[in-house]
Every structure is written in structure tokens, then in C-alpha cells.
Design a protein around this motif. Structure first.
Motif, PDB file in Angstrom:
ATOM      1  N   ASP A   9      33.809   0.135  67.917  1.00 25.11           N
ATOM      2  CA  ASP A   9      32.627  -0.534  68.469  1.00 25.11           C
ATOM      3  C   ASP A   9      31.980   0.415  69.479  1.00 25.11           C
ATOM      4  OD1 ASP A   9      33.276  -1.123  71.245  1.00 25.11           O
ATOM      5  OD2 ASP A   9      34.465  -2.814  70.570  1.00 25.11           O
ATOM      6  N   HIS A  10      30.776   0.105  69.883  1.00 25.12           N
ATOM      7  CA  HIS A  10      29.988   1.028  70.701  1.00 25.12           C
ATOM      8  C   HIS A  10      30.686   1.441  72.002  1.00 25.12           C
ATOM      9  CE1 HIS A  10      28.895  -2.762  72.605  1.00 25.12           C
ATOM     10  NE2 HIS A  10      28.545  -2.057  73.652  1.00 25.12           N
ATOM     11  N   THR A  11      31.605   0.633  72.500  1.00 26.37           N
ATOM     12  CA  THR A  11      32.312   1.002  73.730  1.00 26.37           C
ATOM     13  C   THR A  11      33.318   2.136  73.493  1.00 26.37           C
ATOM     14  OG1 THR A  11      34.026  -0.669  73.433  1.00 26.37           O
ATOM     15  CG2 THR A  11      32.039  -1.328  74.673  1.00 26.37           C
ATOM     16  N   ASP A  12      33.598   2.444  72.230  1.00 28.77           N
ATOM     17  CA  ASP A  12      34.512   3.538  71.883  1.00 28.77           C
ATOM     18  C   ASP A  12      33.807   4.883  71.787  1.00 28.77           C
ATOM     19  OD1 ASP A  12      36.790   1.812  71.455  1.00 28.77           O
ATOM     20  OD2 ASP A  12      35.917   1.265  69.511  1.00 28.77           O
ATOM     21  N   ALA A  13      32.482   4.899  71.905  1.00 20.26           N
ATOM     22  CA  ALA A  13      31.705   6.097  71.577  1.00 20.26           C
ATOM     23  C   ALA A  13      32.170   7.347  72.327  1.00 20.26           C
ATOM     24  CB  ALA A  13      30.218   5.849  71.822  1.00 20.26           C
ATOM     25  N   GLU A  14      32.338   7.264  73.627  1.00 22.11           N
ATOM     26  CA  GLU A  14      32.694   8.456  74.393  1.00 22.11           C
ATOM     27  C   GLU A  14      34.109   8.938  74.065  1.00 22.11           C
ATOM     28  OE1 GLU A  14      32.410  11.779  76.875  1.00 22.11           O
ATOM     29  OE2 GLU A  14      30.953  10.590  75.766  1.00 22.11           O
ATOM     30  N   ALA A  15      35.059   8.032  74.010  1.00 20.64           N
ATOM     31  CA  ALA A  15      36.432   8.436  73.692  1.00 20.64           C
ATOM     32  C   ALA A  15      36.523   8.984  72.267  1.00 20.64           C
ATOM     33  CB  ALA A  15      37.379   7.255  73.874  1.00 20.64           C
ATOM     34  N   ALA A  16      35.837   8.354  71.327  1.00 23.04           N
ATOM     35  CA  ALA A  16      35.834   8.846  69.942  1.00 23.04           C
ATOM     36  C   ALA A  16      35.171  10.218  69.873  1.00 23.04           C
ATOM     37  CB  ALA A  16      35.133   7.849  69.028  1.00 23.04           C
ATOM     38  N   ARG A  17      34.112  10.395  70.644  1.00 24.34           N
ATOM     39  CA  ARG A  17      33.416  11.691  70.680  1.00 24.34           C
ATOM     40  C   ARG A  17      34.358  12.794  71.155  1.00 24.34           C
ATOM     41  NH1 ARG A  17      30.368  15.155  74.091  1.00 24.34           N
ATOM     42  NH2 ARG A  17      31.041  14.076  75.963  1.00 24.34           N
ATOM     43  N   LEU A  18      35.133  12.538  72.184  1.00 24.51           N
ATOM     44  CA  LEU A  18      36.046  13.547  72.708  1.00 24.51           C
ATOM     45  C   LEU A  18      37.115  13.916  71.687  1.00 24.51           C
ATOM     46  CD1 LEU A  18      36.424  12.282  76.386  1.00 24.51           C
ATOM     47  CD2 LEU A  18      35.036  14.196  75.548  1.00 24.51           C
ATOM     48  N   VAL A  19      37.660  12.913  71.013  1.00 23.31           N
ATOM     49  CA  VAL A  19      38.672  13.173  69.980  1.00 23.31           C
ATOM     50  C   VAL A  19      38.044  13.952  68.827  1.00 23.31           C
ATOM     51  CG1 VAL A  19      40.139  12.069  68.235  1.00 23.31           C
ATOM     52  CG2 VAL A  19      40.140  11.226  70.592  1.00 23.31           C
ATOM     53  N   TRP A  20      36.868  13.512  68.372  1.00 26.65           N
ATOM     54  CA  TRP A  20      36.195  14.162  67.253  1.00 26.65           C
ATOM     55  C   TRP A  20      35.844  15.614  67.608  1.00 26.65           C
ATOM     56  CZ3 TRP A  20      36.136  11.681  62.733  1.00 26.65           C
ATOM     57  CH2 TRP A  20      35.419  12.253  61.681  1.00 26.65           C
ATOM     58  N   ASN A  21      35.315  15.805  68.814  1.00 23.24           N
ATOM     59  CA  ASN A  21      34.919  17.150  69.225  1.00 23.24           C
ATOM     60  C   ASN A  21      36.108  18.088  69.371  1.00 23.24           C
ATOM     61  OD1 ASN A  21      32.223  16.526  69.173  1.00 23.24           O
ATOM     62  ND2 ASN A  21      32.018  16.307  71.380  1.00 23.24           N
ATOM     63  N   ASP A  39      24.761  11.017  72.635  1.00 24.34           N
ATOM     64  CA  ASP A  39      23.809  10.291  71.787  1.00 24.34           C
ATOM     65  C   ASP A  39      24.101  10.501  70.305  1.00 24.34           C
ATOM     66  OD1 ASP A  39      22.488   9.253  73.983  1.00 24.34           O
ATOM     67  OD2 ASP A  39      20.896  10.782  73.954  1.00 24.34           O
ATOM     68  N   GLN A  40      24.431  11.732  69.932  1.00 25.25           N
ATOM     69  CA  GLN A  40      24.760  12.018  68.535  1.00 25.25           C
ATOM     70  C   GLN A  40      26.011  11.246  68.109  1.00 25.25           C
ATOM     71  OE1 GLN A  40      25.130  16.262  69.039  1.00 25.25           O
ATOM     72  NE2 GLN A  40      23.235  16.654  67.894  1.00 25.25           N
ATOM     73  N   ALA A  41      26.997  11.184  68.984  1.00 25.28           N
ATOM     74  CA  ALA A  41      28.244  10.499  68.654  1.00 25.28           C
ATOM     75  C   ALA A  41      27.999   9.012  68.422  1.00 25.28           C
ATOM     76  CB  ALA A  41      29.278  10.700  69.755  1.00 25.28           C
ATOM     77  N   ALA A  42      27.257   8.383  69.303  1.00 20.78           N
ATOM     78  CA  ALA A  42      26.978   6.952  69.145  1.00 20.78           C
ATOM     79  C   ALA A  42      26.306   6.684  67.809  1.00 20.78           C
ATOM     80  CB  ALA A  42      26.111   6.457  70.300  1.00 20.78           C
ATOM     81  N   LEU A  43      25.365   7.533  67.432  1.00 20.40           N
ATOM     82  CA  LEU A  43      24.677   7.374  66.150  1.00 20.40           C
ATOM     83  C   LEU A  43      25.610   7.684  64.982  1.00 20.40           C
ATOM     84  CD1 LEU A  43      22.064   6.828  64.599  1.00 20.40           C
ATOM     85  CD2 LEU A  43      21.495   9.249  64.889  1.00 20.40           C
ATOM     86  N   PHE A  44      26.328   8.792  65.065  1.00 12.57           N
ATOM     87  CA  PHE A  44      27.224   9.226  63.991  1.00 12.57           C
ATOM     88  C   PHE A  44      28.260   8.161  63.645  1.00 12.57           C
ATOM     89  CE2 PHE A  44      31.269  11.317  62.822  1.00 12.57           C
ATOM     90  CZ  PHE A  44      30.890  11.899  61.617  1.00 12.57           C
ATOM     91  N   PHE A  45      28.974   7.677  64.648  1.00 13.08           N
ATOM     92  CA  PHE A  45      30.040   6.709  64.379  1.00 13.08           C
ATOM     93  C   PHE A  45      29.500   5.370  63.911  1.00 13.08           C
ATOM     94  CE2 PHE A  45      32.300   9.583  67.414  1.00 13.08           C
ATOM     95  CZ  PHE A  45      33.182  10.097  66.488  1.00 13.08           C
ATOM     96  N   SER A  46      28.348   4.969  64.416  1.00  9.99           N
ATOM     97  CA  SER A  46      27.802   3.663  64.030  1.00  9.99           C
ATOM     98  C   SER A  46      27.124   3.692  62.664  1.00  9.99           C
ATOM     99  CB  SER A  46      26.831   3.150  65.092  1.00  9.99           C
ATOM    100  OG  SER A  46      25.709   3.994  65.191  1.00  9.99           O
ATOM    101  N   MET A  47      26.728   4.859  62.163  1.00  9.34           N
ATOM    102  CA  MET A  47      26.021   4.912  60.886  1.00  9.34           C
ATOM    103  C   MET A  47      26.959   5.048  59.680  1.00  9.34           C
ATOM    104  SD  MET A  47      24.328   8.716  60.998  1.00  9.34           S
ATOM    105  CE  MET A  47      24.195   9.159  59.289  1.00  9.34           C
ATOM    106  N   GLN A  48      28.250   5.197  59.920  1.00 12.08           N
ATOM    107  CA  GLN A  48      29.197   5.301  58.811  1.00 12.08           C
ATOM    108  C   GLN A  48      29.383   3.927  58.153  1.00 12.08           C
ATOM    109  OE1 GLN A  48      30.250   8.423  58.050  1.00 12.08           O
ATOM    110  NE2 GLN A  48      29.111   9.113  59.851  1.00 12.08           N
ATOM    111  N   THR A  49      29.848   3.926  56.924  1.00 11.29           N
ATOM    112  CA  THR A  49      30.167   2.657  56.286  1.00 11.29           C
ATOM    113  C   THR A  49      31.244   1.940  57.100  1.00 11.29           C
ATOM    114  OG1 THR A  49      29.608   3.576  54.127  1.00 11.29           O
ATOM    115  CG2 THR A  49      30.951   1.573  54.150  1.00 11.29           C
TER     116      THR A  49
END
Length: 163
Positions: A9-21, A39-49
Motif C-alpha cells: 500500500d502507499h505507506t510502503d513506498a519509501e521502504a519498498a523504494r530503498l529495498v528496490w534501489n 515519486d517514481q517509486a510510488a508510481l512504479f509500485f502502484s502501477m503494477q498488476t
């Protein structure tokens, strides 16, 4: 470690971004070359199936993530492709295994019939894990992965029929 895997969910964006990066900068699996901005991370993770995250239930720390989407459109949209990122590449494989299993379960729920993923040939731990899990090697794309130093490594293609 008490890991739960759940939908992003959107509250995971920063932590997911750090792991992904971290995985992007490691340059041993993901095709992206540049780290994601917030901003890219929030869009990237939310636009996936579907994006799944692995969280340590005791600490709340995000330990891994995966993205799941159709391989392509039209007559092949029943084929899912998944990419995985996790905090510790030296893990015993249990976290990665759980991410892969969850992606398969979500793919079934979403109506996919096949899961496709790949691994860089020099990423021996992931190759062994996928082999141990029964994913089928369907081929090798010679020189399919460009490393940061400009050399190329083979890309091993895997698939798993979902039931």
C-alpha cells in the motif's frame, strides 16, 4: 524472523523504494539502471498488476518486495512476469522463496496461467533456489544482462505453470 507477506500500500513506498534501489545498485538481477526517486517509486509500485511486500511482523521492517504484471498484452497476457528485491542477498533463501510462492499464489488469483521470471547466470544463489523450487529453465539468453562495468552476463529464463 516472523515474516508476513501482504499487498503493497502507499505507506510502503519509501521502504519498498530503498529495498528496490539496493537491488538496482547491486546490479545482479533487476534490469533498471537508475534508482527510483520517491515519486517514481510510488508510481512504479502502484502501477503494477500486484506488488507484494515482505514485512518483519516483529519490527515492521520491510524486508523484500516483488512486482507482478503481464509479460505482454493480447494473446500472451495470461503469462505473468515477476521481479523480486530483498534486503539481504546472503539470506538462506527462505525470504526469497516466500516471495516467489506468494507471487505464484497472487498470479493464480489474478487469472494468470504461467509465471515467467529470469536470473542472471552469475547469481548462483537465485539459480539454485529457482531450480530447487521446481521452476523450469526454458533457455538462456546469451549476454542478455549488461552489467555496470559494460560486460555482459547470460540471462537464464524460467517459467512455472500455475494451477
Amino acid at each position: 524472523m516472523n515474516i508476513i507477506i501482504r499487498a503493497y500500500d502507499h505507506t510502503d513506498a519509501e521502504a519498498a523504494r530503498l529495498v528496490w534501489n539496493r537491488e538496482v545498485q547491486e546490479a545482479s538481477s533487476l534490469s533498471q539502471e537508475e534508482p527510483l526517486s520517491p515519486d517514481q517509486a510510488a508510481l512504479f509500485f502502484s502501477m503494477q498488476t500486484h506488488t507484494g511486500v515482505a514485512v518483519d511482523a516483529d519490527t515492521g521492517r520491510l524486508m523484500g518486495a516483488y512486482v507482478l504484471r503481464p509479460f505482454t498484452t493480447g494473446r500472451c497476457e495470461h503469462v505473468a512476469v515477476a521481479s523480486y528485491a530483498y534486503v539481504d542477498p546472503t539470506t538462506d533463501g527462505e525470504l526469497v522463496r516466500r516471495l516467489v510462492v506468494d507471487s505464484m499464489e497472487q498470479a493464480i488469483l489474478l487469472g494468470f496461467r504461467v509465471l515467467r521470471t529470469d536470473a542472471v547466470a552469475s547469481n548462483v544463489r537465485v539459480l539454485q533456489l529457482y531450480d530447487d523450487m521446481g521452476l523450469r529453465r526454458v533457455g538462456v539468453l546469451p549476454g542478455g544482462y549488461r552489467k555496470p562495468d559494460g560486460t555482459y552476463d547470460d540471462l537464464v529464463l524460467y517459467w512455472h505453470e500455475l494451477s
